[in-house]
Design a protein around this motif. Sequence first.
Motif, PDB file in Angstrom:
ATOM      1  N   ASN A 143      26.624   6.560  -2.904  1.00  0.00           N
ATOM      2  CA  ASN A 143      25.375   6.383  -3.071  1.00  0.00           C
ATOM      3  C   ASN A 143      25.080   5.195  -2.212  1.00  0.00           C
ATOM      4  OD1 ASN A 143      25.331   8.632  -4.751  1.00  0.00           O
ATOM      5  ND2 ASN A 143      24.746   7.404  -6.658  1.00  0.00           N
TER       6      ASN A 143
ATOM      7  N   TYR B  17      21.473   2.566  -1.026  1.00  0.00           N
ATOM      8  CA  TYR B  17      20.360   2.112  -1.326  1.00  0.00           C
ATOM      9  C   TYR B  17      19.584   1.158  -0.319  1.00  0.00           C
ATOM     10  CZ  TYR B  17      22.388   3.623  -5.795  1.00  0.00           C
ATOM     11  OH  TYR B  17      22.978   4.378  -6.875  1.00  0.00           O
TER      12      TYR B  17
ATOM     13  N   TYR C  39      16.832  -1.996  -0.797  1.00  0.00           N
ATOM     14  CA  TYR C  39      16.030  -2.927  -1.750  1.00  0.00           C
ATOM     15  C   TYR C  39      15.358  -3.930  -0.777  1.00  0.00           C
ATOM     16  CZ  TYR C  39      19.038  -1.703  -5.584  1.00  0.00           C
ATOM     17  OH  TYR C  39      19.555  -1.004  -6.627  1.00  0.00           O
TER      18      TYR C  39
ATOM     19  N   GLN D  40      13.619  -7.737  -1.167  1.00  0.00           N
ATOM     20  CA  GLN D  40      13.565  -8.908  -1.860  1.00  0.00           C
ATOM     21  C   GLN D  40      12.353  -9.915  -1.222  1.00  0.00           C
ATOM     22  OE1 GLN D  40      17.035 -11.638  -2.165  1.00  0.00           O
ATOM     23  NE2 GLN D  40      16.679 -11.689  -4.117  1.00  0.00           N
TER      24      GLN D  40
ATOM     25  N   PHE E 273      13.174  -9.738   2.548  1.00  0.00           N
ATOM     26  CA  PHE E 273      14.469  -9.719   2.954  1.00  0.00           C
ATOM     27  C   PHE E 273      14.959  -8.601   2.474  1.00  0.00           C
ATOM     28  CE2 PHE E 273      18.515 -11.522   4.144  1.00  0.00           C
ATOM     29  CZ  PHE E 273      19.331 -11.567   3.003  1.00  0.00           C
TER      30      PHE E 273
ATOM     31  N   LEU F 241      17.802  -5.454   1.873  1.00  0.00           N
ATOM     32  CA  LEU F 241      19.182  -5.346   1.465  1.00  0.00           C
ATOM     33  C   LEU F 241      19.696  -3.794   1.285  1.00  0.00           C
ATOM     34  CD1 LEU F 241      19.029  -8.013  -1.038  1.00  0.00           C
ATOM     35  CD2 LEU F 241      20.698  -8.106   0.810  1.00  0.00           C
TER      36      LEU F 241
ATOM     37  N   ARG G 290      27.141   2.270  -3.406  1.00  0.00           N
ATOM     38  CA  ARG G 290      27.812   2.439  -4.935  1.00  0.00           C
ATOM     39  C   ARG G 290      28.782   3.666  -4.722  1.00  0.00           C
ATOM     40  NH1 ARG G 290      23.918   3.429 -10.260  1.00  0.00           N
ATOM     41  NH2 ARG G 290      25.606   3.313 -11.727  1.00  0.00           N
TER      42      ARG G 290
ATOM     43  N   GLU H 150      30.836   0.896  -9.015  1.00  0.00           N
ATOM     44  CA  GLU H 150      30.705  -0.509  -8.482  1.00  0.00           C
ATOM     45  C   GLU H 150      29.562  -0.452  -7.492  1.00  0.00           C
ATOM     46  OE1 GLU H 150      34.977  -2.685  -9.594  1.00  0.00           O
ATOM     47  OE2 GLU H 150      34.541  -2.266  -7.611  1.00  0.00           O
ATOM     48  N   GLN H 151      28.895  -1.409  -7.476  1.00  0.00           N
ATOM     49  CA  GLN H 151      27.674  -1.489  -6.225  1.00  0.00           C
ATOM     50  C   GLN H 151      27.782  -2.820  -5.603  1.00  0.00           C
ATOM     51  OE1 GLN H 151      24.169   0.265  -7.171  1.00  0.00           O
ATOM     52  NE2 GLN H 151      22.696  -1.119  -6.127  1.00  0.00           N
ATOM     53  N   TYR H 152      28.000  -2.531  -4.239  1.00  0.00           N
ATOM     54  CA  TYR H 152      28.135  -3.716  -3.249  1.00  0.00           C
ATOM     55  C   TYR H 152      26.956  -3.913  -2.497  1.00  0.00           C
ATOM     56  CZ  TYR H 152      32.853  -4.053  -5.122  1.00  0.00           C
ATOM     57  OH  TYR H 152      33.985  -4.114  -5.813  1.00  0.00           O
ATOM     58  N   PHE H 153      26.713  -5.005  -1.935  1.00  0.00           N
ATOM     59  CA  PHE H 153      25.551  -5.318  -1.013  1.00  0.00           C
ATOM     60  C   PHE H 153      25.763  -5.841   0.158  1.00  0.00           C
ATOM     61  CE2 PHE H 153      21.405  -5.124  -3.743  1.00  0.00           C
ATOM     62  CZ  PHE H 153      22.221  -4.921  -4.753  1.00  0.00           C
ATOM     63  N   GLY H 154      25.184  -5.535   1.179  1.00  0.00           N
ATOM     64  CA  GLY H 154      25.203  -5.979   2.491  1.00  0.00           C
ATOM     65  C   GLY H 154      24.781  -7.388   2.747  1.00  0.00           C
ATOM     66  N   PRO H 155      24.778  -7.896   3.869  1.00  0.00           N
ATOM     67  CA  PRO H 155      24.398  -9.499   4.149  1.00  0.00           C
ATOM     68  C   PRO H 155      22.833  -9.464   4.272  1.00  0.00           C
ATOM     69  CG  PRO H 155      25.285  -8.455   5.842  1.00  0.00           C
ATOM     70  CD  PRO H 155      25.488  -7.355   4.945  1.00  0.00           C
ATOM     71  N   GLY H 156      22.194  -8.442   4.657  1.00  0.00           N
ATOM     72  CA  GLY H 156      20.709  -8.543   4.481  1.00  0.00           C
ATOM     73  C   GLY H 156      20.291  -8.687   5.884  1.00  0.00           C
TER      74      GLY H 156
ATOM     75  N   ARG I 124      16.560 -10.638   7.445  1.00  0.00           N
ATOM     76  CA  ARG I 124      15.200 -10.950   7.135  1.00  0.00           C
ATOM     77  C   ARG I 124      14.324 -10.433   7.917  1.00  0.00           C
ATOM     78  NH1 ARG I 124      13.830 -14.355   3.647  1.00  0.00           N
ATOM     79  NH2 ARG I 124      15.833 -14.594   2.849  1.00  0.00           N
TER      80      ARG I 124
END
Lengths: 110, 112
Positions: free
Chosen positions: A32, A34, A36, A38, A88, A90, A94, A98-104, A106
């Motif tokens: 999955n 995503y 986001y 921020q 920002f 992101l 998933r 477990e769900q992990y995020f990238g570095p983003g 800006r």
Amino acid sequence: SQTIHQWPATLVQPVGSPLSLECTVEGTSNPNLYWYRQAAGRGLQLLFYSVGIGQISSEVPQNLSASRPQDRQFILSSKKLLLSDSGFYLCACRHSYEQYFGPGTRLTVT
Amino acid sequence: SQELEQSPQSLIVQEGKNLTINCTSSKTLYGLYWYKQKYGEGLIFLMMLQKGGEEKSHEKITAKLDEKKQQSSLHITASQPSHAGIYLCGAALGFGNEKLTFGTGTRLTIIP
């Protein structure tokens, strides 16, 4: 665990210009995905999520769109940026709960 | 109102002291996630809890999910400068929900 790449890391764009942010994932298949946002002083806002290629769910009506052309690629786009699109961004992946995020990325819209 | 409330919003702790951050919901939490974020960076996955009463530890950080699965706490023992950052809890608020809802975060400052 998965590795998530996002680019660019930073971006400054004028109002009305187009946008394309890319997210790619390594180390897993059929995750999955995503997007986001921020904003300063605010929490994480879910924009889009995808459970498979070509399957996109939009959470917030706005001038942004998302696409998933490949299993491990997720793209966030806009035809015309607004000042309120600054923030920002992101990407998250998933798999197996477990769900992990990238570095983003800006984004500053001027 | 927020579906996931974090408290406190900010915390200033002297190095070496213990601290606790809470995450509360009026809904059942089907999967509770804790993340740490340094300013301008992505979120680092810390721990994920699923079962009522579950407790996990990693180094000096312990996370617990209460029996009713509506509240989680994150406890740091003997805090260090490296623990400074923003801590976020995220949760699936429905069974089989593919989306996580996040709290607004707790900003932790460690003073020497």
